[in-house]
Design an enzyme around this catalytic site. Structure first.
Site, short mmCIF file in Angstrom:
data_model
loop_
_atom_site.label_atom_id
_atom_site.label_comp_id
_atom_site.label_asym_id
_atom_site.label_seq_id
_atom_site.Cartn_x
_atom_site.Cartn_y
_atom_site.Cartn_z
N HIS A 68 0.78 -1.09 0.00
CA HIS A 68 0.08 0.01 -0.08
C HIS A 68 0.77 1.30 -0.13
O HIS A 68 1.45 1.46 -0.93
CB HIS A 68 -1.05 -0.19 1.26
N HIS A 79 -1.30 0.10 -11.91
CA HIS A 79 -2.52 0.25 -10.72
C HIS A 79 -3.95 -0.40 -10.81
O HIS A 79 -4.26 -0.84 -11.92
CB HIS A 79 -2.87 1.78 -10.64
N ASP A 123 3.25 6.56 -7.13
CA ASP A 123 4.61 6.31 -6.32
C ASP A 123 5.87 6.36 -7.26
O ASP A 123 6.93 6.55 -6.55
CB ASP A 123 4.54 4.87 -5.65
N1 ACO Z 1 5.22 -4.43 -13.74
C1 ACO Z 1 5.18 -5.42 -14.71
N2 ACO Z 1 4.06 -6.17 -14.92
C2 ACO Z 1 3.11 -5.43 -14.29
C3 ACO Z 1 3.14 -4.54 -13.27
C4 ACO Z 1 4.22 -4.02 -12.80
N3 ACO Z 1 4.41 -2.95 -12.03
N4 ACO Z 1 1.92 -4.37 -12.83
C5 ACO Z 1 1.13 -5.20 -13.62
N5 ACO Z 1 1.52 -5.92 -14.48
C6 ACO Z 1 1.10 -7.06 -15.18
C7 ACO Z 1 0.90 -8.58 -14.41
O1 ACO Z 1 2.14 -8.98 -14.50
C8 ACO Z 1 -0.02 -8.78 -15.57
O2 ACO Z 1 0.36 -9.52 -16.45
P1 ACO Z 1 -0.06 -11.02 -17.00
O3 ACO Z 1 -1.47 -10.29 -17.64
O4 ACO Z 1 0.70 -11.41 -18.18
O5 ACO Z 1 -0.31 -11.65 -15.88
C9 ACO Z 1 -0.90 -7.66 -15.62
O6 ACO Z 1 -0.21 -6.47 -15.56
C10 ACO Z 1 -2.11 -7.28 -14.87
O7 ACO Z 1 -1.71 -7.44 -13.49
P2 ACO Z 1 -2.69 -7.32 -12.27
O8 ACO Z 1 -2.10 -7.86 -11.09
O9 ACO Z 1 -3.88 -8.23 -12.74
O10 ACO Z 1 -2.90 -6.01 -12.04
P3 ACO Z 1 -3.47 -5.30 -10.74
O11 ACO Z 1 -4.25 -4.01 -11.43
O12 ACO Z 1 -4.03 -6.30 -9.93
O13 ACO Z 1 -2.17 -4.85 -10.15
C11 ACO Z 1 -0.65 -3.36 -8.79
C12 ACO Z 1 -1.99 -3.53 -9.60
C13 ACO Z 1 -0.68 -4.49 -7.37
C14 ACO Z 1 -0.61 -2.05 -8.43
C15 ACO Z 1 0.65 -3.64 -9.86
O14 ACO Z 1 0.24 -2.99 -10.92
C16 ACO Z 1 1.74 -3.78 -9.06
O15 ACO Z 1 2.13 -4.78 -8.47
N6 ACO Z 1 2.52 -2.61 -9.32
C17 ACO Z 1 3.82 -2.29 -8.87
C18 ACO Z 1 3.72 -2.02 -7.37
C19 ACO Z 1 3.19 -0.34 -7.03
O16 ACO Z 1 3.83 0.29 -7.86
N7 ACO Z 1 2.28 -0.33 -6.18
C20 ACO Z 1 1.82 1.02 -5.86
C21 ACO Z 1 0.22 1.24 -6.60
S1 ACO Z 1 -0.16 2.78 -6.40
C22 ACO Z 1 -0.70 2.94 -4.75
O17 ACO Z 1 -0.85 2.05 -3.99
C23 ACO Z 1 -0.58 4.39 -4.03
#
Ligand code: ACO
Length: 416
Positions: free
Chosen positions: A257, A296, A352
């Site tokens: 988070h 996101h 972020d």
């Molecule tokens: N880097 C690489 N690939 C990614 C990323 C990333 N940061 N985020 C998503 N993907 C890919 C996943 O691997 C997935 O690929 P697939 O279809 O081949 O399996 C696809 O995109 C969809 O991913 P999901 O997990 O379904 O996306 P979700 O919307 O659930 O995830 C999340 C959101 C958790 C924020 C994710 O993007 C992530 O882990 N980001 C990195 C951590 C981060 O920056 N968090 C801060 C968020 S902002 C906040 O909270 C204030």
């Protein structure tokens, strides 16, 4: 074990059985007729907890709206004090209302000496500032005789106190962790200016003060995120606003988070320079790691907060060339990630990604990134908890039980 007590329990069990004998025996819990259609979203994904007028996020459009006002307008034209008023009271204040509100914040910014005394005793350089922040808020609650009045009016006043005092606490913690004495708030400075001065002990220049103000506006509210929901759940039991906010801080602390901004900085430092981005990204993809600061759950368009903070990161690193390389690395990483994942997976920078570069170039240490988030998000936490309190109903979801229901209790000496 007391026979007398055991007999009471046996009688209670018999009575319980007798009184519900007419009810049909349940089979597996999943066959029970639930009051609503059962569709489990892991992590409550997709669950609607309540209605709200506080704020709205539209992921497809990349909109972030507080009480109807979009975040670009607020970041450009408003300030954190006014934004807090808007979130708490649902309208932009008149000149007098804003002056009264600002005066209250100035008054409340001073925290009881006892709070600082305890923090000076328990906070060490290793203490996570978010843990220290939770301790500080808990002490403030202990010292406030109005804390247990859970009327909307009393909790509104406590919310204003907490908005003012979280910055004072975070500023003091930043100093105490390094063996420095806390400094007093300055009644001449804005909330953002105070926060910077409370951390550094120096009056900030106009640009730093404005950038902190913008960062606080942009982080003030963001839908039913984990820490906001946590705060609301605790407050819905008619606990008290201090306890609710302590819980919210605990939730925000986690790397899934609020802690992501720290991770971005560690990644950028690990990459080292723009030249290394392509090879670093290739390795990250091969090892199926995620690139921190991208993607996101809600935004499938460019996060509006990142749109504002990206150019501000450039401005700040132009002013502080020591961090120029950090910015160049970040820009290159954005180019590579969006080229590879943007069109196909809708992966763009989130809030972020650039906030950490902005804060580092402002001279703020990485450990303080999440506390900055809390100093801002306290506005959304309290506004939403208060909105819910006005028509309160205890949050109490259910889980679909998938375990056995007729296990026989075997005494310990008969167990294999
Ligand atoms: N880097 C690489 N690939 C990614 C990323 C990333 N940061 N985020 C998503 N993907 C890919 C996943 O691997 C997935 O690929 P697939 O279809 O081949 O399996 C696809 O995109 C969809 O991913 P999901 O997990 O379904 O996306 P979700 O919307 O659930 O995830 C999340 C959101 C958790 C924020 C994710 O993007 C992530 O882990 N980001 C990195 C951590 C981060 O920056 N968090 C801060 C968020 S902002 C906040 O909270 C204030």
């Amino acid at each position: 074990m007391s026979k007398e007590v055991n007999e009471l329990i046996k009688q209670a069990a018999i009575k319980a059985k007798q009184e519900t004998d007419d009810e049909p025996e349940p089979g597996l819990t999943s066959e029970i007729e639930w009051p609503v259609e059962v569709k489990i979203g892991r992590g409550l994904e997709g669950a609607i907890a309540t209605t709200t007028k506080i704020g709205y996020v539209n992921g497809a459009k990349g909109w972030l709206v507080y009480q109807g006002y979009n975040c670009f307008d607020l970041a450009e034209k408003s300030n954190f004090e006014e934004t807090c008023y808007l979130l708490l009271f649902g309208k932009l204040p008149t000149d007098k209302e804003l002056r009264d509100f600002t005066e209250k914040l100035t008054e409340y910014r001073h925290i009881p000496e006892a709070t600082l005394d305890v923090l000076q005793k328990v906070v060490t350089p290793e203490t996570h500032p978010m843990s220290a922040l939770a301790t500080g808020v808990s002490i403030l609650g202990n010292l406030d005789s109005t804390a247990d009045d859970t009327s909307v009016e009393a909790e509104t006043d406590v919310s204003i106190k907490l908005i003012a005092q979280l910055a004072t606490l975070a500023g003091a913690i930043a100093r105490i962790r390094h063996g420095k004495d806390p400094v007093d708030p300055d009644p001449e400075l804005s909330h953002a200016g105070n926060f910077l001065s409370l951390m550094t002990g120096q009056k900030p220049d106009e640009v730093l003060e404005r950038i902190m103000d913008v960062a606080l506006i942009l982080h003030a509210d963001h839908g039913m995120n984990a820490s906001t929901f946590t705060t609301m759940v605790v407050n819905s039991s008619l606990s008290d606003m201090y306890s609710s906010v302590v819980a919210g801080i605990g939730s925000l602390k986690g790397p899934l988070h609020g802690g992501a901004n720290e991770r971005v900085l560690y990644d950028l430092q690990e990459i080292g320079s723009a030249d290394n981005v392509e090879s670093w990204f290739k390795e990250v993809r091969e090892t199926k790691r995620r690139v921190m600061g991208f993607g996101h759950r809600v935004y499938k368009a460019y996060d509006p907060r990142a749109r504002i903070l990206g150019p501000i990161a450039k401005l700040m690193t132009d002013r502080n060339p020591k961090f120029k390389r950090l910015y160049e690395t970040a820009i290159k990483l954005e180019e590579v990630v969006t080229r590879e994942l943007g069109a196909e997976k809708k992966i763009f920078p989130n809030v972020d990604f650039y906030s950490g570069t902005v804060y580092r170039a402002m001279g703020i240490e990485i450990a303080m990134f999440t506390p900055i988030f809390a100093v801002s998000r306290i506005a959304g936490w309290t506004a939403r908890a208060l909105e819910y309190l006005a028509d309160n109903r205890l949050f109490r979801p259910r889980a679909v039980y998938t375990g056995p229901i007729k296990a026989e209790y075997v005494p310990i000496d008969k167990r294999s």
